[in-house]
Design a protein around this motif. Structure first.
Motif, PDB file in Angstrom:
ATOM      1  N   GLN A 152      -3.026   7.456   3.241  1.00  0.00           N
ATOM      2  CA  GLN A 152      -2.988   6.418   2.215  1.00  0.00           C
ATOM      3  C   GLN A 152      -3.548   6.941   0.897  1.00  0.00           C
ATOM      4  O   GLN A 152      -4.538   7.676   0.872  1.00  0.00           O
ATOM      5  N   ARG A 167       0.836  -1.200   0.000  1.00  0.00           N
ATOM      6  CA  ARG A 167       0.000   0.000   0.000  1.00  0.00           C
ATOM      7  C   ARG A 167       0.872   1.251   0.000  1.00  0.00           C
ATOM      8  O   ARG A 167       1.964   1.255   0.565  1.00  0.00           O
ATOM      9  N   SER A 180      -5.858   0.118   4.409  1.00  0.00           N
ATOM     10  CA  SER A 180      -6.948  -0.820   4.150  1.00  0.00           C
ATOM     11  C   SER A 180      -7.072  -1.033   2.652  1.00  0.00           C
ATOM     12  O   SER A 180      -6.481  -0.309   1.853  1.00  0.00           O
ATOM     13  N   GLY A 181      -7.853  -2.039   2.279  1.00  0.00           N
ATOM     14  CA  GLY A 181      -8.100  -2.282   0.859  1.00  0.00           C
ATOM     15  C   GLY A 181      -7.108  -3.245   0.249  1.00  0.00           C
ATOM     16  O   GLY A 181      -6.593  -4.150   0.918  1.00  0.00           O
ATOM     17  N   ASN A 182      -6.820  -3.035  -1.047  1.00  0.00           N
ATOM     18  CA  ASN A 182      -5.998  -3.964  -1.810  1.00  0.00           C
ATOM     19  C   ASN A 182      -4.588  -4.078  -1.252  1.00  0.00           C
ATOM     20  O   ASN A 182      -4.043  -3.130  -0.675  1.00  0.00           O
ATOM     21  N   THR A 183      -4.005  -5.249  -1.425  1.00  0.00           N
ATOM     22  CA  THR A 183      -2.601  -5.465  -1.110  1.00  0.00           C
ATOM     23  C   THR A 183      -1.900  -5.955  -2.368  1.00  0.00           C
ATOM     24  O   THR A 183      -2.541  -6.351  -3.341  1.00  0.00           O
ATOM     25  N   THR A 206      -1.456   0.389  -5.176  1.00  0.00           N
ATOM     26  CA  THR A 206      -0.518  -0.595  -4.649  1.00  0.00           C
ATOM     27  C   THR A 206       0.716  -0.609  -5.533  1.00  0.00           C
ATOM     28  O   THR A 206       0.635  -0.359  -6.734  1.00  0.00           O
ATOM     29  N   ARG A 214      -4.682   9.879  -6.697  1.00  0.00           N
ATOM     30  CA  ARG A 214      -4.620   8.547  -7.298  1.00  0.00           C
ATOM     31  C   ARG A 214      -3.386   8.443  -8.191  1.00  0.00           C
ATOM     32  O   ARG A 214      -2.790   9.457  -8.567  1.00  0.00           O
ATOM     33  N   ASP A 273     -13.398 -10.794  -7.954  1.00  0.00           N
ATOM     34  CA  ASP A 273     -12.610  -9.643  -7.496  1.00  0.00           C
ATOM     35  C   ASP A 273     -11.597 -10.090  -6.452  1.00  0.00           C
ATOM     36  O   ASP A 273     -11.876 -10.954  -5.642  1.00  0.00           O
ATOM     37  N   THR A 294      -5.657   5.898  -1.708  1.00  0.00           N
ATOM     38  CA  THR A 294      -6.641   4.825  -1.798  1.00  0.00           C
ATOM     39  C   THR A 294      -6.579   4.124  -3.150  1.00  0.00           C
ATOM     40  O   THR A 294      -6.542   4.767  -4.200  1.00  0.00           O
ATOM     41  N   GLY A 295      -6.561   2.796  -3.083  1.00  0.00           N
ATOM     42  CA  GLY A 295      -6.590   1.991  -4.303  1.00  0.00           C
ATOM     43  C   GLY A 295      -5.244   1.771  -4.954  1.00  0.00           C
ATOM     44  O   GLY A 295      -5.133   0.994  -5.901  1.00  0.00           O
TER      45      GLY A 295
END
Length: 444
Positions: A17, A6, A182-185, A22, A52, A444, A19-20
């Motif tokens: 962070q 992240r 949080s979210g994708n790794t 990686t 982003r 997903d 967001t989204g």
């Protein structure tokens, strides 16, 4: 970048962070450009609003950014390249660490553990001596002076520079938040490690019935819609089906085109491209003929459309292309080709006349993995850089994903497929027409 892949930025008093996003490696240029590379070698750049990361052309596992914002990378094969345009400019130098100073000086630690600097001719790298120490990684400070970390874990400075550090501890002590996020790794890898990331997990798939008796054509369009074409169960006229993402069902699309469809793909504007009787047709979404392209005589074996609208077609095992704004297909290369798939930023992948998988390097097609021969039944490419193939294992068809880090195709263990295509987020859609007419979508 955290150990989970992240991405965070420090606002002056807290970690925030993105967001989204990686990634696996990150670099900042003297002009403020922030670029990340992920474990598959895809590059992305932070937008001006710092909200982003947007995909950019170029490829590499490790990244540095010049003062003009141009990324330099180290590829999975350790070659250094400069990505000012596509394809990137490749240097005859292997490395495992790269850094660029605010003055534009480019330093690498070579694959032979030597500190090297790009010469003024901008083509070759010269050795910079580090007596008594073996460099492992490099950074560059003001005025182009390198710092290195040696294999004995010592940090070595070629020159100190003035900097007011009085507030550093205050900022550190007052910083709130953490870098858990949080979210994708995502995987975090190093180019010098050949086994840091292995694609070995199973993929879960959703299954959708087409209610066809046979599937003859299968494609993911540039608009991410999924299409199949084949014989219905009642043996009536062949049907062209489109997946409805709302109802999650395949629905027939009535076409006025009165010939069979072969080698289909769909452009971002919804136009359908197909071949028949030595011609390439551009159809409207309802099947009316917009344009017919006469091509060199011979059998047409494969068609694929790139994200920029370039149409690629295989004719008598030679690859041709129709660039946007032009009126005729021109030969792309003299190599023997059976199938073509176009990935991110015009990345051309083929199966050659022996069905061996190859990637275009900018000057030639090269086996993937290099020096090996991997046979493919089908090749699917996503605009995110994901490459999948289907291959006969000796007893059944299997699905494999290209692992740029390990320079290998890794088998997806829990499914079988002989047809594959990939949507823009990297998820494969597959079919195993040797045993079923169902189509499957990676979850997903």
């Amino acid at each position: 970048i955290s150990t989970l892949g992240r991405v965070f930025r420090h606002t002056g008093n807290q970690w925030k962070q993105i967001t989204g996003a990686t990634g696996s490696d990150i670099a900042i240029g003297g002009d403020g450009s922030v670029v990340i590379a992920d474990a598959s070698g895809t590059l992305s750049k932070l937008n001006d609003a710092m909200t982003r990361f947007d995909r950019i052309s170029g490829q590499g596992l490790l990244v540095a950014v010049a003062p003009d914002g141009i990324p330099w990378t180290i590829r999975s094969d350790q070659l250094v390249q400069r990505c000012a345009s596509s394809p990137c400019e490749i240097f005859a130098q292997k490395a495992k660490s790269i850094a660029i100073g605010p003055d534009g000086s480019v330093y690498v630690v070579s694959d032979k553990d030597l500190l090297m600097r790009l010469d003024t001719d901008t083509k070759t790298f010269d050795v910079v001596r580090t007596p008594g120490h073996t460099p492992q990684s490099v950074a560059v400070g003001p005025n182009g002076y390198p710092w290195v970390v040696a294999t004995d874990t010592l940090a070595l400075a070629s020159k100190f520079f003035e900097r007011d550090e009085l507030t550093d501890r205050i900022v550190a002590a007052s910083t709130v938040g953490d870098t858990t996020g949080s979210g994708n790794t995502a995987a975090v890898v190093d180019v010098s490690s050949n086994t840091a990331f292995t694609f070995s997990k199973n993929i879960s798939f959703d299954t959708f019935a087409t209610n066809l008796n046979t599937i003859e054509e299968f494609a993911v369009g540039q608009n991410d819609d999924v299409y199949v074409y084949g014989q219905p169960q009642n043996q009536g006229a062949k049907q062209f089906l489109k997946f409805n993402s709302t109802t999650e069902k395949f629905e027939e699309v009535s076409l006025s085109f009165n010939q069979n469809l072969q080698n289909i793909d769909v452009a971002s504007d919804g136009t359908i491209w197909t071949t028949q009787n030595g011609s390439v047709y551009q159809l409207s979404s309802t099947g009316s003929v917009r344009r017919t392209y006469s091509v060199t005589s011979g059998s047409i074996g494969s068609l694929s459309i790139g994200a920029d609208g370039t149409v690629y077609v295989v004719i008598s095992q030679k690859l041709y292309q129709l660039k946007p704004g032009t009126n005729a297909f021109t030969k792309f290369s003299n190599d023997d080709v059976s199938k073509v798939a176009i990935g991110r930023a015009g990345d051309v992948w083929i199966a050659d006349s022996n069905n061996n998988v190859q990637q275009f390097t900018g000057t030639k097609f090269e086996n993937r993995p290099r020096g090996q021969s991997v046979s493919a039944e089908d090749v699917g490419a996503g605009t995110d850089g994901s490459i999948y193939i289907t291959s006969w294992s000796g007893s059944q068809y299997v699905l494999k994903k290209w692992n740029a880090t390990n320079n290998s195709f890794d088998t997806v263990k829990n499914t079988n497929a002989n047809k594959v295509d990939v949507v823009s987020d990297g998820r494969p859609w597959i079919a195993n027409t040797s045993s079923s007419t169902d189509v499957k979508r990676a979850e997903d």
